[in-house]
Design a protein around this motif. Structure first.
Motif, PDB file in Angstrom:
ATOM      1  N   ASN A   1       0.838  -1.221   0.000  1.00 42.43           N
ATOM      2  CA  ASN A   1       0.000   0.000   0.000  1.00 42.43           C
ATOM      3  C   ASN A   1       0.870   1.267   0.000  1.00 42.43           C
ATOM      4  OD1 ASN A   1      -2.488   1.271  -0.173  1.00 42.43           O
ATOM      5  ND2 ASN A   1      -2.860   1.260   2.039  1.00 42.43           N
ATOM      6  N   LEU A   2       2.024   1.195  -0.695  1.00 43.36           N
ATOM      7  CA  LEU A   2       2.951   2.340  -0.705  1.00 43.36           C
ATOM      8  C   LEU A   2       2.476   3.461  -1.631  1.00 43.36           C
ATOM      9  CD1 LEU A   2       6.494   0.653  -0.628  1.00 43.36           C
ATOM     10  CD2 LEU A   2       5.338   1.907   1.203  1.00 43.36           C
ATOM     11  N   GLN A   3       1.611   3.126  -2.585  1.00 37.55           N
ATOM     12  CA  GLN A   3       1.037   4.153  -3.477  1.00 37.55           C
ATOM     13  C   GLN A   3       2.148   5.073  -4.020  1.00 37.55           C
ATOM     14  OE1 GLN A   3      -2.499   5.757  -1.138  1.00 37.55           O
ATOM     15  NE2 GLN A   3      -1.718   4.176   0.245  1.00 37.55           N
ATOM     16  N   PRO A   4       3.084   4.497  -4.776  1.00 36.00           N
ATOM     17  CA  PRO A   4       4.290   5.257  -5.146  1.00 36.00           C
ATOM     18  C   PRO A   4       4.093   6.256  -6.290  1.00 36.00           C
ATOM     19  CG  PRO A   4       4.375   3.076  -6.114  1.00 36.00           C
ATOM     20  CD  PRO A   4       3.112   3.120  -5.285  1.00 36.00           C
ATOM     21  N   TRP A   5       2.857   6.538  -6.652  1.00 37.83           N
ATOM     22  CA  TRP A   5       2.576   7.407  -7.804  1.00 37.83           C
ATOM     23  C   TRP A   5       2.441   8.867  -7.406  1.00 37.83           C
ATOM     24  CZ3 TRP A   5      -0.677   2.949  -6.978  1.00 37.83           C
ATOM     25  CH2 TRP A   5      -1.687   3.149  -6.023  1.00 37.83           C
ATOM     26  N   THR A   6       2.857   9.731  -8.323  1.00 37.06           N
ATOM     27  CA  THR A   6       2.568  11.174  -8.242  1.00 37.06           C
ATOM     28  C   THR A   6       2.133  11.611  -9.638  1.00 37.06           C
ATOM     29  OG1 THR A   6       4.233  11.596  -6.535  1.00 37.06           O
ATOM     30  CG2 THR A   6       3.517  13.490  -7.841  1.00 37.06           C
ATOM     31  N   ILE A   7       1.052  12.383  -9.703  1.00 40.58           N
ATOM     32  CA  ILE A   7       0.530  12.828 -10.993  1.00 40.58           C
ATOM     33  C   ILE A   7       0.544  14.356 -11.039  1.00 40.58           C
ATOM     34  CG2 ILE A   7      -1.443  12.770 -12.583  1.00 40.58           C
ATOM     35  CD1 ILE A   7      -0.327   9.937 -11.919  1.00 40.58           C
ATOM     36  N   ILE A   8       1.132  14.924 -12.083  1.00 41.57           N
ATOM     37  CA  ILE A   8       1.009  16.355 -12.365  1.00 41.57           C
ATOM     38  C   ILE A   8      -0.052  16.470 -13.456  1.00 41.57           C
ATOM     39  CG2 ILE A   8       2.208  18.438 -13.152  1.00 41.57           C
ATOM     40  CD1 ILE A   8       3.530  17.287 -10.652  1.00 41.57           C
ATOM     41  N   TRP A   9      -1.089  17.264 -13.230  1.00 37.09           N
ATOM     42  CA  TRP A   9      -2.159  17.320 -14.229  1.00 37.09           C
ATOM     43  C   TRP A   9      -2.437  18.759 -14.660  1.00 37.09           C
ATOM     44  CZ3 TRP A   9      -6.641  19.978 -12.888  1.00 37.09           C
ATOM     45  CH2 TRP A   9      -6.855  20.183 -11.513  1.00 37.09           C
ATOM     46  N   GLY A  10      -2.811  18.901 -15.925  1.00 34.35           N
ATOM     47  CA  GLY A  10      -3.121  20.229 -16.448  1.00 34.35           C
ATOM     48  C   GLY A  10      -4.242  20.162 -17.465  1.00 34.35           C
ATOM     49  N   ILE A  11      -5.135  21.153 -17.396  1.00 29.32           N
ATOM     50  CA  ILE A  11      -6.269  21.246 -18.324  1.00 29.32           C
ATOM     51  C   ILE A  11      -5.898  22.215 -19.440  1.00 29.32           C
ATOM     52  CG2 ILE A  11      -8.687  22.038 -18.533  1.00 29.32           C
ATOM     53  CD1 ILE A  11      -9.186  20.922 -15.728  1.00 29.32           C
ATOM     54  N   LYS A  12      -6.304  21.875 -20.664  1.00 34.60           N
ATOM     55  CA  LYS A  12      -5.971  22.688 -21.842  1.00 34.60           C
ATOM     56  C   LYS A  12      -6.282  24.165 -21.583  1.00 34.60           C
ATOM     57  CE  LYS A  12      -6.099  22.181 -26.763  1.00 34.60           C
ATOM     58  NZ  LYS A  12      -6.504  21.264 -27.795  1.00 34.60           N
ATOM     59  N   GLY A  13      -5.356  25.024 -21.978  1.00 33.22           N
ATOM     60  CA  GLY A  13      -5.562  26.459 -21.774  1.00 33.22           C
ATOM     61  C   GLY A  13      -4.896  26.968 -20.501  1.00 33.22           C
TER      62      GLY A  13
END
Ligand SMILES: Cc1cc2nc3c(=O)[nH]c(=O)nc-3n(C[C@H](O)[C@H](O)[C@H](O)COP(=O)(O)O)c2cc1C
Length: 201
Positions: A55-67
Motif C-alpha cells: 500500500n505504498l502508493q508510489p505514484w505522483t501525478i502532475i495534471w493540467g487542463i488545456k488552456g
C-alpha cells in the motif's frame, strides 16, 4: 459521444471480456468537448484506489487542463513525436513514481508495476465516462523532473493525454490519420505468453 467522428475498431478477443476493456483504445484525435476539474479528480480517485505493493502508493501525478500553464508545461516536456498530436487532448498528465521505500534505503522494485495498476484503474474509469486515454513513454523525463521540482528519488515515467472520444482524425498528419482509422486492433495470442506449465519460447 460526437457521433459524426465515431471511429469503429474491431477487437478480436479469444474469449468474451467486459466492454469497458474491449472497447478502450488509444486515439490521437479527441473531441473538442472539455474535461472539467471534477472529471480529472474523478479519474484520479479511480487511480487512488488501485492496489499497490505494501500500500505504498508510489505514484505522483502532475495534471493540467488545456488552456492552463500546467498543460503547456507538460506539453513542452513531451517528445517531438508526441507533441505532433498530444495538443489535441483536453488534459495532460505527467506520471511519476517514487523509486525508494519510505524510511528504508531500499529500491521499490514494484513502483512501476503499481503506477501501471493506477493507470489501469484510470483507463477503466475514463472508458466508463466515454473519455479516451493515450499513454506516452515519450516524455523527456529529466526535463519534466526539473520542470516540476521532483526530488532525485522520483522518476517521471510516463505522460498521458485525455479527451472525449469522437475527435476528427483529419487534424492528424497522414501517417497518424491512417493508424487512427485502422479498424483491426492486434495482440499476441494467449498461447504466446501464458503457459500452464514451463516457459516456452
Ligand atoms: C506505457 C505506455 C507508453 C506508451 N507510449 C506511447 C508514446 O510515447 N506515443 C504514442 O503515440 N503511444 C504510446 N503508447 C500507446 C501504445 O502504443 C498503445 O497503447 C498500443 O499500441 C496499443 O493500442 P491501444 O491502446 O489502442 O489498444 C504507450 C502506451 C503505454 C501503455
Amino acid at each position: 459521444m460526437d457521433q459524426s467522428n465515431t471511429i469503429e475498431k474491431e477487437t478480436p478477443t479469444e474469449f468474451s471480456i467486459h466492454p469497458l476493456i474491449k472497447e478502450r483504445w488509444s486515439p490521437r484525435s479527441f473531441s473538442e468537448k472539455t474535461i472539467s476539474e471534477k472529471e480529472v479528480k474523478t479519474l484520479l480517485e479511480a487511480g487512488r484506489w488501485a492496489p499497490s505493493s505494501n500500500n505504498l502508493q508510489p505514484w505522483t501525478i502532475i495534471w493540467g487542463i488545456k488552456g492552463t500553464e500546467t498543460y503547456d508545461r507538460i506539453f513542452n516536456c513531451l517528445h517531438k513525436f508526441n507533441q505532433g498530436w498530444a495538443g489535441n487532448a483536453q488534459v495532460l498528465w505527467a506520471c511519476a513514481i517514487r523509486k525508494d521505500i519510505p524510511n528504508n534505503d531500499k529500491e521499490n522494485f514494484h513502483a512501476l508495476h503499481d503506477l501501471g495498476l493506477f493507470m489501469s484503474n484510470v483507463c477503466t474509469q475514463a472508458e466508463s465516462m466515454d473519455i479516451a486515454v493515450h499513454q506516452m513513454a515519450g516524455i523527456d523525463f529529466k526535463k519534466a523532473q526539473n520542470e516540476f521540482n521532483f526530488p532525485d528519488n522520483y522518476h517521471v515515467a510516463t505522460a498521458a493525454a485525455f479527451g472525449y472520444y469522437g475527435g476528427n482524425p483529419d487534424v492528424l498528419d497522414d501517417d497518424l490519420k491512417e493508424e487512427e482509422l485502422k479498424k483491426e486492433r492486434s495482440r499476441k495470442k494467449q498461447s504466446e505468453f501464458a503457459f500452464n506449465g514451463n516457459f516456452k519460447k
